[in-house]
Structures are given as C-alpha cells and as structure tokens.
Scaffold this motif. Structure first.
Motif, PDB file in Angstrom:
ATOM      1  N   SER A  21       2.933   7.817   4.454  1.00 45.18           N
ATOM      2  CA  SER A  21       2.096   6.638   4.707  1.00 45.18           C
ATOM      3  C   SER A  21       1.254   6.837   5.958  1.00 45.18           C
ATOM      4  CB  SER A  21       2.971   5.390   4.862  1.00 45.18           C
ATOM      5  OG  SER A  21       3.639   5.108   3.652  1.00 45.18           O
ATOM      6  N   SER A  38      -7.011  -1.691   6.825  1.00 46.81           N
ATOM      7  CA  SER A  38      -5.970  -2.701   6.661  1.00 46.81           C
ATOM      8  C   SER A  38      -4.813  -2.094   5.869  1.00 46.81           C
ATOM      9  CB  SER A  38      -6.543  -3.904   5.909  1.00 46.81           C
ATOM     10  OG  SER A  38      -5.524  -4.834   5.615  1.00 46.81           O
ATOM     11  N   VAL A  39      -3.605  -2.272   6.392  1.00 53.29           N
ATOM     12  CA  VAL A  39      -2.417  -1.721   5.741  1.00 53.29           C
ATOM     13  C   VAL A  39      -1.574  -2.881   5.228  1.00 53.29           C
ATOM     14  CG1 VAL A  39      -0.342  -0.321   6.078  1.00 53.29           C
ATOM     15  CG2 VAL A  39      -2.449   0.274   7.284  1.00 53.29           C
ATOM     16  N   THR A  40      -1.248  -2.856   3.941  1.00 51.69           N
ATOM     17  CA  THR A  40      -0.407  -3.881   3.334  1.00 51.69           C
ATOM     18  C   THR A  40       0.999  -3.314   3.134  1.00 51.69           C
ATOM     19  OG1 THR A  40      -2.308  -4.801   2.170  1.00 51.69           O
ATOM     20  CG2 THR A  40      -0.127  -5.428   1.349  1.00 51.69           C
ATOM     21  N   VAL A  41       1.989  -4.049   3.640  1.00 54.72           N
ATOM     22  CA  VAL A  41       3.385  -3.617   3.558  1.00 54.72           C
ATOM     23  C   VAL A  41       4.151  -4.636   2.722  1.00 54.72           C
ATOM     24  CG1 VAL A  41       5.467  -3.132   4.907  1.00 54.72           C
ATOM     25  CG2 VAL A  41       3.210  -2.545   5.830  1.00 54.72           C
ATOM     26  N   HIS A  42       4.956  -4.150   1.805  1.00 52.97           N
ATOM     27  CA  HIS A  42       5.794  -5.009   0.967  1.00 52.97           C
ATOM     28  C   HIS A  42       7.206  -4.448   0.989  1.00 52.97           C
ATOM     29  CE1 HIS A  42       6.783  -7.811  -2.211  1.00 52.97           C
ATOM     30  NE2 HIS A  42       7.308  -6.817  -2.906  1.00 52.97           N
ATOM     31  N   VAL A  46       4.630   0.748   2.743  1.00 51.93           N
ATOM     32  CA  VAL A  46       3.175   0.628   2.638  1.00 51.93           C
ATOM     33  C   VAL A  46       2.820   0.709   1.159  1.00 51.93           C
ATOM     34  CG1 VAL A  46       0.958   1.698   3.189  1.00 51.93           C
ATOM     35  CG2 VAL A  46       2.774   1.632   4.915  1.00 51.93           C
ATOM     36  N   GLN A  48      -0.509  -0.514   0.103  1.00 49.95           N
ATOM     37  CA  GLN A  48      -1.952  -0.516  -0.070  1.00 49.95           C
ATOM     38  C   GLN A  48      -2.628  -0.239   1.260  1.00 49.95           C
ATOM     39  OE1 GLN A  48      -3.360  -3.780  -2.439  1.00 49.95           O
ATOM     40  NE2 GLN A  48      -5.246  -3.927  -1.272  1.00 49.95           N
ATOM     41  N   ILE A  49      -3.710   0.537   1.209  1.00 50.26           N
ATOM     42  CA  ILE A  49      -4.544   0.788   2.383  1.00 50.26           C
ATOM     43  C   ILE A  49      -5.981   0.483   1.980  1.00 50.26           C
ATOM     44  CG2 ILE A  49      -5.374   2.513   4.037  1.00 50.26           C
ATOM     45  CD1 ILE A  49      -2.721   4.034   3.522  1.00 50.26           C
ATOM     46  N   ASP A  50      -6.597  -0.478   2.692  1.00 53.43           N
ATOM     47  CA  ASP A  50      -7.981  -0.852   2.423  1.00 53.43           C
ATOM     48  C   ASP A  50      -8.854  -0.358   3.574  1.00 53.43           C
ATOM     49  OD1 ASP A  50      -7.663  -2.457   0.010  1.00 53.43           O
ATOM     50  OD2 ASP A  50      -6.622  -3.884   1.306  1.00 53.43           O
TER      51      ASP A  50
END
Length: 60
Positions: A21, A38-42, A46, A48-50
């Motif tokens: 990641s 922008s990093v989305t963590v769930h 990680v 998603q990376i926008d």
C-alpha cells in the motif's frame, strides 16, 4: 496510541500488505506537481487511492 494502549504487532501478511500500500501511495505521488492523493481505508486496509491532478494554465 498511548503507552497504556500499545499497537498490536503486525502479522507477516499484514506487514506485506502495508508495504504494498505504501508503494502504491508513493507511486501515486511520483510526478504529481499540483493536486492531491486521497487514501481510503476499510477495516484497517487500504482499499482505494484517488489522485486528483491540477493543471496550471498560462494566462494570455
């Protein structure tokens, strides 16, 4: 984290995923002059990376 609540140790698999990641985020930042990442963590991973890149236009 506080001293009374230490971080749990990463499993080898979790450490590998974290390194992958970080490499992906590093790649997203490479060559980016203006913009944002922008990093989305769930659930601690990680997912998603926008990347939003801004282009500066010359006036005139």
């Amino acid at each position: 984290m506080t001293a009374s609540n230490p971080k749990p140790a990463l499993t080898p698999e979790a450490a590998r995923l974290l390194e992958e990641s970080l490499a992906d985020v590093r790649e997203a930042l490479t060559g980016l002059k203006y913009g944002s990442v922008s990093v989305t963590v769930h659930e601690g991973r990680v997912v998603q990376i926008d990347v939003t890149e801004k282009k500066r236009l010359k006036s005139g």
